[in-house]
Design a protein around this motif. Sequence first.
Motif, PDB file in Angstrom:
ATOM      1  N   GLN A 180      -3.896  12.353 -11.669  1.00  0.00           N
ATOM      2  CA  GLN A 180      -2.593  12.871 -12.092  1.00  0.00           C
ATOM      3  C   GLN A 180      -1.929  11.917 -13.080  1.00  0.00           C
ATOM      4  O   GLN A 180      -1.288  12.345 -14.047  1.00  0.00           O
ATOM      5  CB  GLN A 180      -1.663  13.076 -10.880  1.00  0.00           C
ATOM      6  CG  GLN A 180      -2.121  14.122  -9.895  1.00  0.00           C
ATOM      7  CD  GLN A 180      -2.208  15.510 -10.497  1.00  0.00           C
ATOM      8  OE1 GLN A 180      -1.564  15.807 -11.501  1.00  0.00           O
ATOM      9  NE2 GLN A 180      -3.006  16.360  -9.896  1.00  0.00           N
ATOM     10  N   GLN A 210      10.451  10.126 -14.873  1.00  0.00           N
ATOM     11  CA  GLN A 210      10.620  10.794 -13.582  1.00  0.00           C
ATOM     12  C   GLN A 210       9.268  11.093 -12.940  1.00  0.00           C
ATOM     13  O   GLN A 210       9.070  10.906 -11.731  1.00  0.00           O
ATOM     14  CB  GLN A 210      11.400  12.094 -13.761  1.00  0.00           C
ATOM     15  CG  GLN A 210      12.887  11.875 -13.963  1.00  0.00           C
ATOM     16  CD  GLN A 210      13.609  13.165 -14.301  1.00  0.00           C
ATOM     17  OE1 GLN A 210      13.049  14.052 -14.928  1.00  0.00           O
ATOM     18  NE2 GLN A 210      14.857  13.253 -13.884  1.00  0.00           N
ATOM     19  N   ALA A 211       8.328  11.559 -13.750  1.00  0.00           N
ATOM     20  CA  ALA A 211       7.010  11.860 -13.212  1.00  0.00           C
ATOM     21  C   ALA A 211       6.334  10.590 -12.702  1.00  0.00           C
ATOM     22  O   ALA A 211       5.695  10.590 -11.640  1.00  0.00           O
ATOM     23  CB  ALA A 211       6.145  12.533 -14.281  1.00  0.00           C
ATOM     24  N   SER A 259       1.013   5.112   4.810  1.00  0.00           N
ATOM     25  CA  SER A 259       0.278   5.963   5.735  1.00  0.00           C
ATOM     26  C   SER A 259      -1.062   5.338   6.111  1.00  0.00           C
ATOM     27  O   SER A 259      -1.476   5.346   7.271  1.00  0.00           O
ATOM     28  CB  SER A 259       0.074   7.322   5.078  1.00  0.00           C
ATOM     29  OG  SER A 259      -0.930   8.030   5.715  1.00  0.00           O
ATOM     30  N   SER A 279       8.873  11.724 -18.467  1.00  0.00           N
ATOM     31  CA  SER A 279       7.679  10.956 -18.091  1.00  0.00           C
ATOM     32  C   SER A 279       8.062   9.871 -17.098  1.00  0.00           C
ATOM     33  O   SER A 279       7.310   9.567 -16.170  1.00  0.00           O
ATOM     34  CB  SER A 279       6.986  10.372 -19.317  1.00  0.00           C
ATOM     35  OG  SER A 279       7.802   9.436 -19.960  1.00  0.00           O
ATOM     36  N   ALA A 293       3.778   6.060  -0.354  1.00  0.00           N
ATOM     37  CA  ALA A 293       3.601   6.809   0.889  1.00  0.00           C
ATOM     38  C   ALA A 293       2.153   6.719   1.348  1.00  0.00           C
ATOM     39  O   ALA A 293       1.868   6.598   2.543  1.00  0.00           O
ATOM     40  CB  ALA A 293       4.013   8.263   0.687  1.00  0.00           C
ATOM     41  N   LEU A 294       1.242   6.764   0.394  1.00  0.00           N
ATOM     42  CA  LEU A 294      -0.177   6.677   0.715  1.00  0.00           C
ATOM     43  C   LEU A 294      -0.509   5.333   1.352  1.00  0.00           C
ATOM     44  O   LEU A 294      -1.194   5.265   2.383  1.00  0.00           O
ATOM     45  CB  LEU A 294      -1.008   6.873  -0.552  1.00  0.00           C
ATOM     46  CG  LEU A 294      -2.518   6.738  -0.426  1.00  0.00           C
ATOM     47  CD1 LEU A 294      -3.063   7.753   0.560  1.00  0.00           C
ATOM     48  CD2 LEU A 294      -3.189   6.936  -1.770  1.00  0.00           C
ATOM     49  N   LYS A 344      -7.484   9.734   3.621  1.00  0.00           N
ATOM     50  CA  LYS A 344      -6.328   9.319   2.828  1.00  0.00           C
ATOM     51  C   LYS A 344      -6.762   8.608   1.557  1.00  0.00           C
ATOM     52  O   LYS A 344      -6.180   8.800   0.495  1.00  0.00           O
ATOM     53  CB  LYS A 344      -5.435   8.395   3.662  1.00  0.00           C
ATOM     54  CG  LYS A 344      -4.705   9.133   4.776  1.00  0.00           C
ATOM     55  CD  LYS A 344      -3.675   8.251   5.421  1.00  0.00           C
ATOM     56  CE  LYS A 344      -3.257   8.829   6.754  1.00  0.00           C
ATOM     57  NZ  LYS A 344      -2.513  10.099   6.599  1.00  0.00           N
ATOM     58  N   ALA A 386       7.828   9.630  -9.429  1.00  0.00           N
ATOM     59  CA  ALA A 386       7.365  10.500  -8.347  1.00  0.00           C
ATOM     60  C   ALA A 386       5.971  10.096  -7.885  1.00  0.00           C
ATOM     61  O   ALA A 386       5.713   9.977  -6.670  1.00  0.00           O
ATOM     62  CB  ALA A 386       7.369  11.955  -8.812  1.00  0.00           C
ATOM     63  N   LEU A 387       5.081   9.858  -8.856  1.00  0.00           N
ATOM     64  CA  LEU A 387       3.723   9.461  -8.494  1.00  0.00           C
ATOM     65  C   LEU A 387       3.729   8.097  -7.799  1.00  0.00           C
ATOM     66  O   LEU A 387       2.971   7.874  -6.838  1.00  0.00           O
ATOM     67  CB  LEU A 387       2.823   9.431  -9.728  1.00  0.00           C
ATOM     68  CG  LEU A 387       2.404  10.791 -10.274  1.00  0.00           C
ATOM     69  CD1 LEU A 387       1.609  10.636 -11.555  1.00  0.00           C
ATOM     70  CD2 LEU A 387       1.575  11.567  -9.251  1.00  0.00           C
ATOM     71  N   GLN A 434       6.076   6.857  -5.942  1.00  0.00           N
ATOM     72  CA  GLN A 434       6.531   7.024  -4.565  1.00  0.00           C
ATOM     73  C   GLN A 434       5.447   7.660  -3.708  1.00  0.00           C
ATOM     74  O   GLN A 434       5.286   7.326  -2.538  1.00  0.00           O
ATOM     75  CB  GLN A 434       7.808   7.854  -4.543  1.00  0.00           C
ATOM     76  CG  GLN A 434       8.980   7.092  -5.152  1.00  0.00           C
ATOM     77  CD  GLN A 434      10.264   7.891  -5.121  1.00  0.00           C
ATOM     78  OE1 GLN A 434      10.733   8.269  -4.064  1.00  0.00           O
ATOM     79  NE2 GLN A 434      10.816   8.159  -6.277  1.00  0.00           N
ATOM     80  N   GLY A 435       4.685   8.562  -4.320  1.00  0.00           N
ATOM     81  CA  GLY A 435       3.568   9.144  -3.590  1.00  0.00           C
ATOM     82  C   GLY A 435       2.551   8.082  -3.210  1.00  0.00           C
ATOM     83  O   GLY A 435       2.013   8.073  -2.097  1.00  0.00           O
ATOM     84  N   ASN A 492      -7.001  11.494  -6.624  1.00  0.00           N
ATOM     85  CA  ASN A 492      -6.074  12.503  -7.113  1.00  0.00           C
ATOM     86  C   ASN A 492      -4.888  11.851  -7.824  1.00  0.00           C
ATOM     87  O   ASN A 492      -4.469  12.313  -8.891  1.00  0.00           O
ATOM     88  CB  ASN A 492      -5.586  13.364  -5.937  1.00  0.00           C
ATOM     89  CG  ASN A 492      -5.027  14.690  -6.421  1.00  0.00           C
ATOM     90  OD1 ASN A 492      -5.109  15.022  -7.590  1.00  0.00           O
ATOM     91  ND2 ASN A 492      -4.444  15.444  -5.502  1.00  0.00           N
ATOM     92  N   PHE A 493      -4.400  10.771  -7.254  1.00  0.00           N
ATOM     93  CA  PHE A 493      -3.259  10.094  -7.873  1.00  0.00           C
ATOM     94  C   PHE A 493      -3.621   9.529  -9.243  1.00  0.00           C
ATOM     95  O   PHE A 493      -2.862   9.664 -10.203  1.00  0.00           O
ATOM     96  CB  PHE A 493      -2.739   8.979  -6.961  1.00  0.00           C
ATOM     97  CG  PHE A 493      -1.734   9.475  -5.973  1.00  0.00           C
ATOM     98  CD1 PHE A 493      -2.113   9.792  -4.681  1.00  0.00           C
ATOM     99  CD2 PHE A 493      -0.412   9.662  -6.342  1.00  0.00           C
ATOM    100  CE1 PHE A 493      -1.178  10.274  -3.765  1.00  0.00           C
ATOM    101  CE2 PHE A 493       0.518  10.144  -5.440  1.00  0.00           C
ATOM    102  CZ  PHE A 493       0.135  10.451  -4.158  1.00  0.00           C
TER     103      PHE A 493
END
Lengths: 429, 136
Positions: free
Chosen positions: A381, A324-325, A339, A322, A335-336, A371, A328-329, A331-332, A377-378
């Motif tokens: 998730q 790690q997940a 961006s 969890s 990035a969002l 964007k 990952a989210l 970091q996403g 979505n994030f």
Amino acid sequence: MYSSHLYRGEQAPSGFNIGDAVLDLTRSPILSPKSSSNLTAVNSSPLHLHFGAINHASVASLDVAAPTAAAAAHADAGRIAFSRGQIENWGDSAMVVSSPLTDTSTDVEIEDRTKMFGGIQQGAIVCVDSSALSEGKAGDQKTLRRLAQNREAARKSRLRKKAYVQQLENSRIKLVQLEQVLQRARQQGILIASGFVGDHSYSIGGNGALAFDLEYARWLEDHQRRINDLRSALNSQVNDDELRLIVETFMGHYDEVFRLKSIGIKSDVFHILSGMWTTPAERCFMWLGGFRSSELLKILVSHLEPLTDQQLMGLCNLQHSSQQAEDALSQGMEALQQSLSETLASASLVPAGGADNVSNYMGQMTIAMGKLSTLENFLRQADLLRQQTLQQMHRILTTRQAARALLTISDYFSRLRALSSLWLARPRD
Amino acid sequence: MHYQAASAAAEAWGYVAAARGATMDALERVERLAGESAVVIFSVSTCCMCHAVKRLFCGMGVSPMVVELDEDPRGGEMERALARLLGGGGVAVAGSAAVPVVFIGGKLVGAMDRVMAAHINGTLVPLLKDAGALWL
């Protein structure tokens, strides 16, 4: 002379501890109705006059006035003895024996005796003869039983008080949350009907944030009720099948909040992301619109012992994956944000005329809008991650452990909410 | 992480895309690409969720092959093919792209939600080990 437990020279009733005293004075011929004449004599005259002459008193000397009674008293094997000091004291102080007696025992016999003593102007200190315990055992047991009952009653009273305080606390937290909701509603100028529609209360304005807040407050109240049921079920040691059913229903109730959040995300993603539907302390720990599963698991591992090796490994793996997940989210999301800011920055910041600039600006805005929509979505998730982590935890643990885990989690959030209440109510200069 | 442009194939350098691509439809291409590495991610370079799934695998020590559909001339068709592959099973979010889509050992795992679910319930790591993407 009689050997006995004597309470010597004590004038204040509070000093006595005759809880385990057995007063069997009804058998005392001195105080029996037969010798009521003696009592009458005692009543009618000041004690000190009557007994003043008895300086070295034994029971025998009391019998100056009633030899037969004294003999009988002797025959009673000295269950009662009046200490010499106490006899001397009779005239000097008002010794109230009745209060300690009634305080420690509600034994009928003792009550009767106090009544009898009440007839005597000055209270008498009475003692138990240790050598006569066998006679006193029945009384002992009764006293012990009374004491046990008292303890039990006190314990139950404490539990009731605790439950009541808990209930008050929950109501207070709910009140704070409702006040927040109301304040927001007033700010947004929406009228709230006196009766809220239960499900899908989007009839209250078209406001997604408000609707979500109301639904969430309702869910939270329901949740607290279920927590209390779960706690009492666990403590009352219901059988495993029943407990499993309760836990399953409880997990289903958790699914309900994720469903609500899903609707909330679609109707107002920024509201969910902002965490304004939670209390300040919860908001402080918020990650992507909710709690961090990995943090919860860290808390649980220490509270769920004993765990089998397999379970411990399972929970550690769960915490690790969890984490790690979540990373990952996160970091996403970074990035969002990057961006998005690049998109907004790339549109010409210099105010200049011309159709090109305008269309460029509009183009960039469109991209930015696209964007932003991935934000939903994030959050979605992140919620799925939370839901799945809870379900996996449920799979790893036994029913009883899962019940304790759910209670632990709930208690943790209750404390966060309580902390928020305290913080909001703190005195300020 | 290594990126496979649509013009490269696993078996050779100097591969000409146009000739090969014309004889294959999008779905076949997807499946062929999916089989070329232990872990294959179909992505769009600007997609942040794709970035998240890439970070997830990198964080686990896996080196996935990434196919950036926006850099592929046939990317659009492949994206549609992927959407069909996912069917209605994926999380329906407004305006969602079909990506990211993850294949492990040539088999479809799914979109981000499936990948995360697999990781949480402990099935992802064995899958990766079987495909040879992870070593203890």
